[in-house]
Design an enzyme around this catalytic site. Sequence first.
Site, PDB file in Angstrom:
ATOM      1  N   HIS A 299     101.333 -67.458 -88.847  1.00  0.00           N
ATOM      2  CA  HIS A 299     100.475 -68.337 -88.052  1.00  0.00           C
ATOM      3  C   HIS A 299      99.494 -69.057 -88.967  1.00  0.00           C
ATOM      4  O   HIS A 299      98.765 -68.436 -89.739  1.00  0.00           O
ATOM      5  CB  HIS A 299      99.715 -67.523 -86.999  1.00  0.00           C
ATOM      6  CG  HIS A 299      98.868 -68.361 -86.095  1.00  0.00           C
ATOM      7  ND1 HIS A 299      99.355 -68.951 -84.954  1.00  0.00           N
ATOM      8  CD2 HIS A 299      97.573 -68.727 -86.174  1.00  0.00           C
ATOM      9  CE1 HIS A 299      98.393 -69.636 -84.367  1.00  0.00           C
ATOM     10  NE2 HIS A 299      97.287 -69.506 -85.088  1.00  0.00           N
ATOM     11  N   ALA A 300      99.476 -70.383 -88.902  1.00  0.00           N
ATOM     12  CA  ALA A 300      98.656 -71.179 -89.820  1.00  0.00           C
ATOM     13  C   ALA A 300      97.172 -70.932 -89.594  1.00  0.00           C
ATOM     14  O   ALA A 300      96.703 -70.885 -88.458  1.00  0.00           O
ATOM     15  CB  ALA A 300      98.968 -72.664 -89.640  1.00  0.00           C
TER      16      ALA A 300
ATOM     17  N   HIS B 297      95.329 -80.688 -90.277  1.00  0.00           N
ATOM     18  CA  HIS B 297      94.395 -79.965 -89.414  1.00  0.00           C
ATOM     19  C   HIS B 297      93.722 -78.810 -90.156  1.00  0.00           C
ATOM     20  O   HIS B 297      92.497 -78.663 -90.129  1.00  0.00           O
ATOM     21  CB  HIS B 297      95.138 -79.428 -88.186  1.00  0.00           C
ATOM     22  CG  HIS B 297      94.329 -78.479 -87.363  1.00  0.00           C
ATOM     23  ND1 HIS B 297      93.532 -78.884 -86.318  1.00  0.00           N
ATOM     24  CD2 HIS B 297      94.170 -77.126 -87.434  1.00  0.00           C
ATOM     25  CE1 HIS B 297      92.921 -77.837 -85.790  1.00  0.00           C
ATOM     26  NE2 HIS B 297      93.302 -76.760 -86.448  1.00  0.00           N
ATOM     27  N   GLU B 298      94.511 -77.970 -90.812  1.00  0.00           N
ATOM     28  CA  GLU B 298      93.948 -76.799 -91.491  1.00  0.00           C
ATOM     29  C   GLU B 298      93.019 -77.217 -92.634  1.00  0.00           C
ATOM     30  O   GLU B 298      91.985 -76.581 -92.869  1.00  0.00           O
ATOM     31  CB  GLU B 298      95.067 -75.894 -92.022  1.00  0.00           C
ATOM     32  CG  GLU B 298      95.945 -75.267 -90.941  1.00  0.00           C
ATOM     33  CD  GLU B 298      95.182 -74.426 -89.935  1.00  0.00           C
ATOM     34  OE1 GLU B 298      94.080 -73.938 -90.269  1.00  0.00           O
ATOM     35  OE2 GLU B 298      95.679 -74.255 -88.804  1.00  0.00           O
TER      36      GLU B 298
ATOM     37  N   HIS C 164      89.509 -77.739 -91.541  1.00  0.00           N
ATOM     38  CA  HIS C 164      88.692 -76.516 -91.543  1.00  0.00           C
ATOM     39  C   HIS C 164      88.101 -76.270 -92.928  1.00  0.00           C
ATOM     40  O   HIS C 164      86.908 -75.963 -93.068  1.00  0.00           O
ATOM     41  CB  HIS C 164      89.545 -75.305 -91.156  1.00  0.00           C
ATOM     42  CG  HIS C 164      89.907 -75.223 -89.710  1.00  0.00           C
ATOM     43  ND1 HIS C 164      88.973 -75.087 -88.712  1.00  0.00           N
ATOM     44  CD2 HIS C 164      91.111 -75.219 -89.089  1.00  0.00           C
ATOM     45  CE1 HIS C 164      89.583 -75.015 -87.536  1.00  0.00           C
ATOM     46  NE2 HIS C 164      90.879 -75.093 -87.739  1.00  0.00           N
TER      47      HIS C 164
ATOM     48  N   GLU D 252      87.751 -76.940 -84.877  1.00  0.00           N
ATOM     49  CA  GLU D 252      89.120 -77.333 -84.548  1.00  0.00           C
ATOM     50  C   GLU D 252      89.239 -78.856 -84.429  1.00  0.00           C
ATOM     51  O   GLU D 252      90.232 -79.458 -84.863  1.00  0.00           O
ATOM     52  CB  GLU D 252      89.563 -76.671 -83.240  1.00  0.00           C
ATOM     53  CG  GLU D 252      89.549 -75.151 -83.256  1.00  0.00           C
ATOM     54  CD  GLU D 252      90.507 -74.560 -84.283  1.00  0.00           C
ATOM     55  OE1 GLU D 252      91.526 -75.205 -84.589  1.00  0.00           O
ATOM     56  OE2 GLU D 252      90.218 -73.459 -84.775  1.00  0.00           O
TER      57      GLU D 252
ATOM     58  N   HIS E  42      96.573 -65.250 -80.399  1.00  0.00           N
ATOM     59  CA  HIS E  42      95.117 -65.205 -80.283  1.00  0.00           C
ATOM     60  C   HIS E  42      94.624 -64.028 -79.444  1.00  0.00           C
ATOM     61  O   HIS E  42      93.439 -63.688 -79.508  1.00  0.00           O
ATOM     62  CB  HIS E  42      94.609 -66.518 -79.696  1.00  0.00           C
ATOM     63  CG  HIS E  42      94.927 -67.692 -80.570  1.00  0.00           C
ATOM     64  ND1 HIS E  42      96.207 -68.211 -80.671  1.00  0.00           N
ATOM     65  CD2 HIS E  42      94.147 -68.436 -81.402  1.00  0.00           C
ATOM     66  CE1 HIS E  42      96.193 -69.234 -81.514  1.00  0.00           C
ATOM     67  NE2 HIS E  42      94.976 -69.384 -81.978  1.00  0.00           N
TER      68      HIS E  42
ATOM     69  N   TYR F 207      89.665 -74.358 -78.488  1.00  0.00           N
ATOM     70  CA  TYR F 207      90.760 -75.318 -78.561  1.00  0.00           C
ATOM     71  C   TYR F 207      90.683 -76.320 -77.407  1.00  0.00           C
ATOM     72  O   TYR F 207      90.987 -77.507 -77.573  1.00  0.00           O
ATOM     73  CB  TYR F 207      92.101 -74.595 -78.575  1.00  0.00           C
ATOM     74  CG  TYR F 207      92.233 -73.632 -79.727  1.00  0.00           C
ATOM     75  CD1 TYR F 207      92.433 -74.099 -81.029  1.00  0.00           C
ATOM     76  CD2 TYR F 207      92.133 -72.257 -79.540  1.00  0.00           C
ATOM     77  CE1 TYR F 207      92.543 -73.220 -82.093  1.00  0.00           C
ATOM     78  CE2 TYR F 207      92.237 -71.368 -80.599  1.00  0.00           C
ATOM     79  CZ  TYR F 207      92.434 -71.858 -81.874  1.00  0.00           C
ATOM     80  OH  TYR F 207      92.527 -70.986 -82.933  1.00  0.00           O
TER      81      TYR F 207
END
Length: 601
Positions: free
Chosen positions: A342-343, A372-373, A376, A400, A500, A510
């Site tokens: 999971h990323a 996206h990551e 962060h 997010e 999650h 999210y």
Amino acid sequence: MFTCLLVGCDKKAEQADLKATEASTAVYDQASADAFLAEAEADLAQLGQFSAHAAWLAATYINMDSQFVESRANKEFTLKAVQYAMQVKNWDGVELSEDARRKMDALRAGITFPSPNDEALAAELSDIGSKMQAMYGEGKYCRNDDECFTLMEMSDTLATSSDPELMKEFWEGWRKISPPMRELYERQAAIANAGAQDLGFENLSVMWRSNYDMSPDEFVVDMEKQWQKIKPLYEALHCHVRAKLNEVYGDEVVPPAGKIPAHLLGNMWAQTWENIYPKVKPDNSEKSYNITDLIAQKGLTEMDMVRTGEAFFSSLGFDPLPETFYERSQFTKPRDREVVCHASAWDLDDKDDLRIKMCIQRNEEDFYTIHHELGHNYYQRAYKHQPMLFRGSANDGFHEASGDTISLSITPRYLKEIGLLEEEPPASEDLGYLMKQALEKIAFIPWGMLVDKWRWQVFNGEIKPEDYNKGWWALREQYQGVAAPVARSEDDFDPGAKYHIPGNTPYARYFLAFIQQFQFHRALCETVGFEGPLHRCTIYGNKDAGAKLKAMMEMGASRPWQEAMQALTGQPDLDASAMVDYFAPVKEWLDEQNAERSCGW
């Protein structure tokens, strides 16, 4: 009966008397608050760094030893955090500086799963968390001893197959991993609820909803308000998708009215639907390009994809990532061990030890995920100068949303700028592009609400342990209009089949992020002076947009999120109107398609 040597008893009595005397003579004022907070931040920063490394180890080397280390680190951090959080009440009613009061509130409400101030319960809570994450990370579905499938393999099948029986088999097969989590989750929730109560909250539900610079009940009301703005668009999308899937599979598989079978929506959890775009797309809307194909044509490796994402942020004026990012990250699935694929994005030292953990596939989905990551990671680095308790996003949705805002700029113009496309496609392709976006973004909104609605109801007792699965599916049917393809019972624990839940990651973030990203995107596109439909705007290469984004990120959690929203967008409130405006062409088209259909479920 407990007995002790006289000297030992005297010594313990003296220590107890000393603590009582200190408590009775302590002065609770600004100076004592500052000293207390400085000590708490130093201790928690040190323990947090060790805990982060232990968590990285457990996620990238799944075995008994790494789970033990992670559990021990979590226990020590949680115990210390709880001990400090329980002292916050000493300054209740004391006039403090705004920063000090904000830090006190962060201490008290900032633990996701608090234990009571009890070493045995803290250890049990950490052990449960590690066990459930390992169950998820190691999870497979086996037809027999010689034929097993990973989540990634089954997800690929659900994304691409048109065989409803095979998809149903894999949908049900993945959910065989979670029933053993059920009793663990019940125990975990009970311990964490007691921990929340020790910190002064009615239950863990109230505690989770206390992190948004408004009352817990106001937060729920605001979520529902935003959902109501988006609901007509979701219902129109649901109606069209059900009709098209009915054409593909027939009445026996997809009823012409009612709920959509969850296994047919292209995703293991039916949380986003973009993978079924070929089955539901508008006529004559063929895209002239496919990012997965472009990646293959250009021969981009997994590392090239990451470097491309980094280059986007560099074009906005952000400093390059440290070389250790490339040395220490997990980009692909190792062949020699089990890992959590999971990323996720990591900051292991609150400074520059930034990493991502993924099992990158050379496809369009992971091209977006990488951008996206990295969002962060750049956010984490932007607020590293803040005090420890302010090293976080304005609210958890901002973290997010920042990465997703960059993803919204992955437009044809951006792809042309970086050499993946030779020419921008004509406007005639926009409807198809927007429809695919809607299948991801709009389809997600009710799912983004219900995951934490289920947990809030578990934590506050509305959903009893004996009704875990019943409560889960009641929410899925109410908000998403989807149904399980096979009978479910309380022998199942379908919430645990979503990362999650065993990973204890709050999910409302999210929901917020999917709305906030469109607010951010609209505001940044105004900053760059873009004229035209929002879905064609990219901020790639614009230093002014980068400066505005970075300034918001640098605030960390030091100010109420409404101020961070104001700084970036010019308005303080969450507002789904930007999302509705972005997809207005899709809504108009869907209404035309649905004119003769019976919608709703």
